[in-house]
Design a protein around this motif. Structure first.
Motif, short mmCIF file in Angstrom:
data_model
loop_
_atom_site.label_atom_id
_atom_site.label_comp_id
_atom_site.label_asym_id
_atom_site.label_seq_id
_atom_site.Cartn_x
_atom_site.Cartn_y
_atom_site.Cartn_z
N THR A 440 0.81 -1.22 0.00
CA THR A 440 0.00 0.00 0.00
C THR A 440 0.84 1.28 0.00
O THR A 440 0.29 2.38 0.03
CB THR A 440 -0.92 0.01 1.24
OG1 THR A 440 -0.12 -0.12 2.43
CG2 THR A 440 -1.92 -1.14 1.17
N ALA A 468 -4.01 3.90 3.41
CA ALA A 468 -4.17 2.82 2.43
C ALA A 468 -3.96 1.46 3.09
O ALA A 468 -4.65 0.49 2.76
CB ALA A 468 -3.18 3.01 1.29
N ALA A 469 -3.03 1.39 4.04
CA ALA A 469 -2.79 0.12 4.74
C ALA A 469 -4.01 -0.29 5.55
O ALA A 469 -4.41 -1.47 5.55
CB ALA A 469 -1.56 0.23 5.62
N ALA A 472 -6.82 -1.49 3.35
CA ALA A 472 -6.59 -2.83 2.80
C ALA A 472 -6.51 -3.91 3.85
O ALA A 472 -6.47 -5.10 3.52
CB ALA A 472 -5.31 -2.83 1.95
#
Length: 837
Positions: A440, A468-469, A472
């Motif tokens: 990510t 983003a991490a 996800a």
């Protein structure tokens, strides 16, 4: 980032006479060349015995439960070390050697080993090599700017989108514990105090399992966290800091922190780093006892390392592997040796490590950020994070902007805390979390040091993006649990009460002044417990439902109270005034005994408490478990004298300072001069007519020795001996300062004084004045006239205080690296026969 002052290289080994094959043709272990060089110059040296067999942690790493997994790793390492070190331990014990075995890295530290002992060690089966200890330095960051409140989140937090994780997911790191191995931390800094795991609320702290100072750099014993450099305080602030007044400096302000002081003020000895790494795997109480692997941190930040390109003895690989096996995410600053290639520092460049490079607010890589590849061709760094002009906490409640991969690494540590808090199924999954962070991250195409656009030796897998991490990550369904803690009698909220939540996730919350709390949790059933000092605990069940808010209020009932009183005496039955008495590790303000030796705590709530009495370096502290119930509790303490084998004891006193009159020709650093004593001084059964006075706040009766360098504990075999040390540290006697002598009193009752006036210790600005008095009738007095009360260095933080005999086998140490001195006080040393007379 910390850089090496001694090359951390496995030096080329050459055989000594004793390193020849035995009668069966077996080759002995190697002795490193620098060890042999040390023996060529001196009779003894501290050495590492490195064992060649490492523990298999694969089975322990497969245990699912966090507490059981940690215990399994520790048990495996301990058992393996005991078996493989048995022959070496037997030899060392038989040789009456001073040694410490370690289990997280399979090695033994031997102090003051002779060459013949090293040769014998090298023949022991299982020993791979004999090596010298090494040390790392603590340089200043490349830039420093003192700052005022920013009134906004810091640029680095915005750059990695941590603030968006807070707002979009309501996650700030709750339930996760982070830890720096660094120069310590200023635990009561306004940006750090609320997230310190040892903060019990209501101004109460418990440092057991939360603080470790292996080299007693803060004090001896080191009972309270400190930072005498600022580096560790800055790093900790970037992970979790927030003061509620505009200083939003931490990536995961909802996480908690603990700390190990692996680094001294001026360096990071490898033994301190090994002990810190071992403690992190199984934190102990302040006495170093009762290890608790279940209280290990989830994330460990290491903003230190060797110079770029150095090949490190793999001792820290073993520590990193043990952390990983136990589910701890360990990460390292990649180094500040850029912009050249192959400059990644050790242990960041090791295959075991997760390494962090640094970039600036304009999106460019920092010029100083070290590049890969690593020695094995690995891509380094692993990822890049903000590391230029990073504003965070520093000493004395301040803030400063610093540069370095030291500043980048804690951004990643905080990011892991956010990810694991949002996705508890990832806790302990090191491989999965590394993969998630990499997948990510934002790719930056720079192949100038090799690699690809997606993964290269300048940026690693790219710029960290924690939003983003979390997006996800395999997050569970969540809901909110909210409630209020109130007083049963008044209905008023109980600010500072603690709420403990146990279930699919675990949370410990100190509620605000309005008594309320709100936490987003994974769905499921929980047990909620409310507690506050002076109140009984109350527990109940609550169920968190997906996308809903569950309310659970807690009503606490106040407990009856009783007085706790008593008297403190010495071993001869003399009552002691000025003794600090504490109850329940600080649940109430401590009391000080009066002239009658008495103390009283009024209105103590019913319950079990530890009651402790502490004098000074002259008295042995004592503790007692008491149960407060029914009538008033009476507890009397006897504090035995701290004595040496010769019969010396000491007592604290008031202002008895006598100034000197005649200035000695003693100036500069590490200077020494001879002083003729006006009457014989009886010291450890010998009489002396002269003293060798050093600029460094120490004198001895044997030889002209400045006693420079790192001051030892007392007693110590190394010269100088026959020591009298009122303030033994590295001191500069400047032109405006001086060392003076003086004589007063009538024959038989004369007092000879040696005074250090307006002197300055190393790296210290304020001036200090202190003195030694030799009494013709017997007794030695240390007196302190001017020690600035607002600086721990002035009060003895880097100082040895005490007396020692002529061969360094006996002595009475009042303090060692402990800020326990103060102006207008004195310490008198006598022998028991003089006191009786």
């Amino acid at each position: 980032m910390f850089t090496a002052v001694a090359a951390l290289i496995a030096a080329t080994a050459v055989p000594s006479v004793a390193q020849q094959p035995d009668e069966h043709g077996a080759q002995p272990a190697s002795i490193d060349a620098d060890v042999l060089a040390a023996f060529a110059q001196q009779d003894s040296a501290d050495v590492w015995i490195v064992l060649d067999d490492q523990a298999d942690l694969s089975a322990a790493a497969g245990v699912a439960d966090w507490a059981e997994r940690g215990q399994a790793v520790v048990d495996t390492l301990r058992g393996h070390a005991e078996r493989t070190q048995a022959d070496a331990v037997a030899l060392l014990t038989e040789s009456d050697a001073d040694f410490t075995p370690y289990w997280i890295s399979n090695r033994i530290l031997v102090r003051d080993a002779s060459e013949s002992l090293a040769d014998s060690i090298a023949t022991v089966p299982g020993v791979e090599r004999v090596a010298l200890p090494t040390e790392l330095a603590v340089p200043e960051p490349t830039e420093t700017t003192e700052n005022t409140p920013a009134d906004t989140v810091e640029w680095g937090i915005e750059s990695i989108n941590a603030d968006d994780v807070w707002s979009e997911y309501g996650v700030t790191g709750e339930g996760i514990v982070v830890a720096p191995i660094d120069s310590g931390a200023e635990f009561d800094h306004s940006a750090l105090v609320d997230s310190y795991r040892g903060n019990l609320g209501d101004g109460r702290f418990d440092h057991d399992y939360n603080w470790f100072d292996p080299m007693a750099d803060c004090a001896a014993p080191s009972l309270v966290p400190c930072d005498n450099h600022r580096h560790g305080t800055h790093v900790t602030g970037t992970m979790v800091g927030e003061d509620g007044a505009g200083n939003q400096i931490g990536v995961a302000p909802g996480a908690q922190w603990i700390a190990a002081k692996g680094c001294l003020y001026l360096g990071c000895p490898d033994v301190g780093l090994v002990e810190s790494g071992q403690w992190m795997l199984a934190p102990t109480d302040l006495a170093g006892e009762n290890p608790r692997p279940d209280l290990r941190p989830h994330v460990i930040n290491n903003s230190w390392g060797s110079p770029g390109g150095t090949v490190l003895d793999p001792w820290y690989d073993e520590i990193s592997a043990a952390w990983t096996a136990s589910g701890i995410f360990g990460l390292f600053a990649n180094g500040n040796s850029g912009p050249g290639c192959t400059t990644s520092g050790a242990p960041a460049h090791s295959p075991e490590s997760y390494a962090v490079g640094a970039y600036a607010a304009d999106g460019g890589i920092a010029a100083f950020s070290s590049r890969g590849p690593g020695p094995a061709g690995d891509i380094r760094p692993s990822i890049a994070a903000p590391g230029v002009a990073v504003r965070s906490s520093v000493l004395r409640g301040g803030y400063a902007s610093l540069n370095g991969t030291s500043m980048a690494a804690p951004h990643v540590a905080g990011a892991v805390a956010l990810v694991w808090s949002a996705a508890p199924s990832l806790v302990g999954d090191i491989e999965g979390t590394r993969a998630l962070l990499g997948a990510t991250s934002i790719d930056v195409d720079d192949t100038s040091c090799g690699g690809t656009a997606a993964e290269n030796n300048v940026w690693g897998e790219g710029m960290l993006d924690v939003l983003a991490a979390v997006d996800a990550a395999p997050r569970a369904e969540t809901g909110e649990l909210t409630g209020t803690v109130t007083d049963a009698d008044t209905g008023e909220p109980l600010g500072g009460a603690r709420v403990t939540i146990a279930g699919p996730q675990h949370r410990s919350i100190v509620v605000g002044t309005d008594g309320t709390f709100t936490r987003r949790l994974a769905v499921g059933d929980y047990t909620v417990t409310g507690s506050a000092f002076g109140y009984g605990e109350e527990s109940g069940a609550a169920t968190v439902v997906a996308d809903e808010t569950t309310t659970f209020d807690t009503v606490l009932t106040i407990l009856p109270t009783h007085d706790v009183r008593g008297t403190v005496s010495d071993s001869r039955g003399v009552v002691l005034d000025g003794i600090e008495v504490a109850i329940g590790r600080g649940v109430l303000p401590s009391e000080t005994t009066g002239q009658d030796g008495g103390f009283v705590f009024e209105s103590v709530p019913e319950g079990a408490y530890e009651l402790s009495a502490t004098g000074s370096g002259c008295l042995v502290p004592a503790a007692r478990e008491v149960v407060v119930a029914g009538d008033a509790v009476v507890v009397d303490f006897t504090l035995p004298d701290v004595t040496d084998s010769h019969g010396h004891f000491c007592r604290d006193g008031g202002d008895v300072f006598i100034a000197g009159e005649d200035r000695l020709s003693l100036t500069g650093w590490d200077a020494v001069t001879t002083v003729t004593l006006p009457f014989p001084v009886d010291f450890y059964g010998e009489q002396y007519s002269r003293a060798f006075v050093s600029s460094n706040g120490v004198l001895n009766f044997l030889a002209p020795s400045p006693g420079g360098g790192t001051t030892p504990r007392i007693p110590a075999a190394a010269a100088p001996n026959a020591v009298v040390a009122p303030f033994w540290t590295t001191i500069n006697v400047e032109a405006t300062a001086g060392v003076y002598t003086g004589l007063s009193g009538e024959p038989g009752e004369r007092v000879f004084v040696i005074e250090w006036r307006d002197v300055r210790p190393l790296s210290f600005e304020p001036e200090l004045t202190f003195a030694v008095q030799f009494h013709e009738a017997g007794g030695i007095v240390f007196s302190y006239a001017d020690l600035p009360a607002d600086d721990p260095v002035a009060l003895g933080l880097r100082t040895t205080v005490g007396i020692e005999n002529a061969d360094g086998t006996d002595g009475l140490q009042y303090s060692y690296r402990a800020p326990v001195l103060s102006s207008g006080t004195s310490i008198r040393f006598d022998t028991l026969d003089i006191a009786a007379g």
